[in-house]
Design a protein around this motif. Sequence first.
Motif, short mmCIF file in Angstrom:
data_model
loop_
_atom_site.label_atom_id
_atom_site.label_comp_id
_atom_site.label_asym_id
_atom_site.label_seq_id
_atom_site.Cartn_x
_atom_site.Cartn_y
_atom_site.Cartn_z
N THR A 559 0.66 -1.27 0.13
CA THR A 559 0.10 -0.07 0.10
C THR A 559 1.05 1.10 0.10
OG1 THR A 559 -1.74 -1.19 1.38
CG2 THR A 559 -1.81 1.44 1.09
N VAL A 560 0.70 2.14 -0.74
CA VAL A 560 1.52 3.40 -0.92
C VAL A 560 0.45 4.33 -0.60
CG1 VAL A 560 2.60 5.05 -2.53
CG2 VAL A 560 2.83 2.61 -2.94
N ILE A 561 1.03 5.23 0.59
CA ILE A 561 0.14 6.32 0.99
C ILE A 561 0.58 7.73 0.41
CG2 ILE A 561 -0.52 7.63 3.12
CD1 ILE A 561 -0.18 5.27 4.73
N ARG A 562 -0.28 8.37 -0.49
CA ARG A 562 0.22 9.49 -1.24
C ARG A 562 0.37 10.62 -0.49
NH1 ARG A 562 -0.40 9.41 -6.41
NH2 ARG A 562 -2.15 11.07 -6.50
N PRO A 563 0.97 11.70 -0.66
CA PRO A 563 0.88 13.03 0.27
C PRO A 563 -0.44 13.60 0.49
CG PRO A 563 2.35 13.28 -1.95
CD PRO A 563 1.54 11.81 -1.86
N ASP A 564 -1.61 13.20 -0.35
CA ASP A 564 -2.84 13.92 -0.06
C ASP A 564 -3.66 12.72 1.04
OD1 ASP A 564 -3.42 11.93 -1.67
OD2 ASP A 564 -4.66 13.08 -3.02
N GLY A 565 -2.94 11.90 1.33
CA GLY A 565 -3.75 10.88 2.48
C GLY A 565 -4.28 9.68 1.45
N THR A 567 -4.40 6.48 -1.12
CA THR A 567 -3.79 5.22 -1.40
C THR A 567 -3.85 4.29 -2.84
OG1 THR A 567 -5.62 3.82 -0.32
CG2 THR A 567 -4.15 4.83 1.39
N ASP A 568 -2.57 3.84 -2.84
CA ASP A 568 -2.61 3.00 -4.05
C ASP A 568 -2.30 1.63 -3.69
OD1 ASP A 568 -3.15 4.43 -6.23
OD2 ASP A 568 -1.18 4.94 -6.78
N LYS A 569 -2.90 0.71 -4.10
CA LYS A 569 -2.58 -0.80 -3.93
C LYS A 569 -1.74 -1.24 -5.20
CE LYS A 569 -5.45 -0.75 -0.14
NZ LYS A 569 -4.64 -1.06 1.08
N ILE A 570 -0.60 -2.11 -4.68
CA ILE A 570 0.23 -2.85 -5.68
C ILE A 570 0.44 -4.15 -5.46
CG2 ILE A 570 2.57 -2.87 -6.44
CD1 ILE A 570 3.20 -0.12 -5.35
N ASN A 571 -0.18 -4.90 -6.33
CA ASN A 571 -0.05 -6.35 -6.44
C ASN A 571 1.10 -6.88 -6.73
OD1 ASN A 571 -0.77 -9.05 -6.79
ND2 ASN A 571 -2.85 -8.55 -7.04
N LEU A 572 1.75 -7.69 -5.81
CA LEU A 572 3.26 -8.27 -6.18
C LEU A 572 3.07 -9.72 -6.39
CD1 LEU A 572 5.22 -6.52 -3.54
CD2 LEU A 572 5.03 -5.82 -5.79
#
Length: 665
Positions: A559-565, A567-572
């Motif tokens: 999970t990437v938390i971006r500057p504005d709060g 989120t992005d989910k990255i499937n590995l």
Amino acid sequence: MTFLNPTLLFGMFAAAVPVIIHLLNLRKTERIDFSSLAFLKRIEKSKIRRIKLKQLILLALRVLIILALAAAFARPTIKQSLSSNLDSGSASVVLILDNSYSMSLVGKNGSNFSRMKNIATQIINATNQGDEIFLLTTSGKIYGKFENPAQALKFLGLIKLSALRLPFEKLIKKAAALFSKSKKINREIFIVSDFQKNIFEKNASKLSVGKANVFLVKLKIPRTTNMSVENLTLENKILTIGKELNFNARVTNHYSPVSFGNLVSLYLNEEKVSIKNITKITNSVSVRLSTVLKKGGFSRVRMTIEKDGYAYDNTNFICFYAPPQIKVLVISINKKEEEFVKYALKSNRGNVVSFNETTFNGLSSVNLSDYQALFIIGFSNRLNISRIKSFISGGGGIIVMPSPGETLSEFNSLESALGLPKASALVGGKQRNVNAFGKIDFTSPLFYGLFEGKQKSRLESPLIYRYFKIIPNGSIRPIISLEDGSVFLGNVVGGKRKAIVFGVAPTLADGTFPLKNYFAPLINRSLFYLSSSVGKIKTGTPDAGFEINVVKASAPEVTVIRPDGSTDKINLTNFKGRYFHYSNTNLLGVYKALSGGRLIDWSAINPDPSESDFSAASAQSVIKKFNGEKVKILSNLNNIALELSRLRLGIEVRKYFTLLAIFLF
């Protein structure tokens, strides 16, 4: 020449009316001689011919008047090289819209960003029934395809400013790719931008859009006051709770010759911790601000100047991680060898360092992810090398020291297995001094702040009875060298390894090093250095993105938390590499990557310095980049529909036919 209302050309048949009237007047009448008019017979024949000629000219004028009026109502148009056949079919229209931050600049008519949307609205409203519309932003996002203007206008309103900017060449390729999927014969590209050089003058290669027509709308970049903060760095090489943090950045004046009274502020985790007033800036100046690290953990830092005409480049970011408590695992053959190391670890103030110990045999049962550093003393074939290598690849640091009685082959076996520099020889062996300190690099992070005030930087050499001779090379940087030039204490460089290597065992059997007052500080500072994120502070620009170290990921999703709060989910699940490239960096600020709720990586995304340069590429220089394509500049921005009609269909000459009819009349 073509006619926009060709059906009205049927009005030209009215030109036959004067001809018919003229012919009717030519009918022969009965001759009756009248005596009193006999003198008329003497009229010269030449005068009769002159009268007939005037009648013919009058007939021609009447016919031409009717023809000119009919042609004027039919809207005659002169075709241009850019004119398309939109009257014969629908079109595929791509709008390339500049949503970079330079478009936020405000001029007399408002911001260029709002003007861009207004112009795009006019272009969309000027499309015909059956046209397909695509919206492509300079940040690379595509909206479409839309088959009615209302739908396209709805998504036009969703476009926001973005820090991402694709090169001009890639934008044109994206537009061409959209055309490749279209079945429309007519194709048009509209580029609405301020033509800032950082986008439009990076590409040297020629551009091609096939048979598409290209329309350029150039918005003037307003002049405004602009100061920027660039290259924010953390001067500290070792992070210690309760100690001072020093930050440095460059503040640049991009507009006026001299700027006065600019306030620079430093924020640590959104708390203002330091300010400085810059009284005069002609070009650029270095600004240094300090604060105290009160607690460990992840920290966000930003340096900001007062608001000016361009807010995009007013802030620069960095982030770092200072462990609240450094957890160390000491690995040795027996406890006797680690005795002095444990005393050194216990000597740190505030219980900053916490350690556990294990033997080579017990390493397999230890969860290494609980530790920031490993302290390896000696070597044994029972040591699980693969686990240590995984620990290193995941970002962990190691300190390697030989054990008393260790052979050259054993020492080199460990170094070779871990990719560390080998020793060329084992020197000494009896209780007598065989070497001493030579050159010492006091600029090393291990000595940062070690000497208080103006205290002279010096270290008294211990007695050295036995040491491994490690010759400096490209893979190890000497911190303390011996008189023969070999490495006593060195920092491994190159790659992503974090390792400190000692050439002497931490026991009295090999020398008096453990008895020196700097033994404990060097041991602890080595751990601070390895555990600190200073060496891995990552910053980048929106276009470059950043690499996420996924080795420590405990789940198949990051999970990437971006500057504005958000989120992005990255499937590995199907990802096999160690570093995942994250490119959704359209916002400035700090990005954090978590796996299983645990922080595994981070990076700061800062403004691209080239975005602070307000010089623009000329429209002609942009036109030259197209490989002989049909390109035209839209100049009448208040009436785009009329301008497009002229450029698409040609130049109307109706007024000239009207003037001709009036003249003839």
